[in-house]
Design a protein around this motif. Structure first.
Motif: not given
Length: 288
Positions: A45-50
């Motif tokens: 999720s964090l990778i997707a957001k960034l």
């Protein structure tokens, strides 16, 4: 990162925030269509957001193996992607179809070093990704190893910390292998123990074994063989060199929260502590 043991948690969070953003920047340099492999967990999720901050057109891909996601999981994942305006493509995979095609796909193993069925699952997923014209994907592999995401990192906490290392080594071996064969298990344990480094910091001892033995020989090879067979490049932002140098130097309490092992701690998400704190800046509280 010398003398980092005295860094405050707030400063460590600020530094990690900078490093993970820098890593995603580096891993998104590409002249082919890219996607994020999205599982709904905090790592991807964090990778997707960034990634979406840098490329508004990036898509996410989710593998749904034997309908593993509940209706609640699917709704949460849909809402997350909708909020980011990321198109999400879910590929349904079934064990029955994989078994039906096993004679055609068994060569994915390449050699006899592993019999992990995940090779076949990843191979099927990679074939579907290739059909969608994606040629490079960002994956969340390495976060658990880097950030004390597995339960056995708790062997560095009290009360386990009070035990002799030889007993902790045996507990670590059983935790990862679930092997306790009286006849042959000790031989396997001796081979396992031979590869462990001697380190007073037991958390670092586990981390180095996970990163330099388990990860490349099992998890990353499974990803690499399946993706490269379909001409897809898998990129791993959490395994950036600068992130490794920083995290390996941090106090273990910044990765697995606290000095005592709480036997319900993994239901309370005490693992990957610094990642969860940084993620609060970017993700809904339901995820971070």
């Amino acid at each position: 990162y010398e003398n980092i043991q005295n860094i405050s948690f707030a400063d460590a969070c600020e530094k990690f925030d900078y490093l993970i953003n820098q890593s995603v920047d580096r891993h998104m340099v590409s002249d082919v269509p890219m996607a994020v492999l999205y599982s709904g967990g905090i790592d991807s999720s964090l990778i997707a957001k960034l990634a979406q901050k840098r490329n508004k057109e990036i898509i996410s891909i989710t593998a749904n193996f034997d309908n593993q996601f509940s209706s609640k999981d699917k709704l949460q994942m849909k809402n997350f992607c909708d909020d980011l305006t990321i198109k999400n493509f879910t590929f349904d995979l079934s064990s029955k179809n994989i078994l039906d095609d096993i004679e055609n796909d068994v060569s994915i193993y390449d050699d006899l070093s592993s019999s992990d069925p995940g090779y076949l699952t990843n191979h099927k997923l990679s074939q579907k990704i290739k059909m969608s014209k994606i040629r490079s994907i960002l994956v969340g592999d390495g976060a658990d190893e880097m950030l004390s995401g597995y339960s056995w990192y708790g062997l560095d906490k009290i009360p386990f910390k009070l035990l002799p290392n030889s007993l902790r080594d045996l507990m670590y071996f059983y935790s990862t292998s679930r092997t306790f064969d009286v006849k042959n298990g000790y031989k396997v344990f001796r081979r396992f123990k031979d590869i462990l480094i001697n380190n007073k910091d037991y958390s670092k001892k586990i981390t180095i074994n996970e990163l330099f033995t388990q990860l490349p020989n099992n998890y990353l090879s499974k990803v690499d063989r399946s993706t490269m067979r379909s001409s897809i490049e898998a990129r791993v932002p959490y395994l950036d060199n600068d992130i490794y140098d920083f995290l390996i130097s941090l106090p273990s309490e910044y990765k697995l929260k606290g000095k005592f092992y709480n036997f319900s701690s993994f239901r309370k998400s005490n693992e990957k502590y610094i990642l969860r704190e940084v993620s609060k800046k970017y993700l809904p509280l339901s995820i971070s």
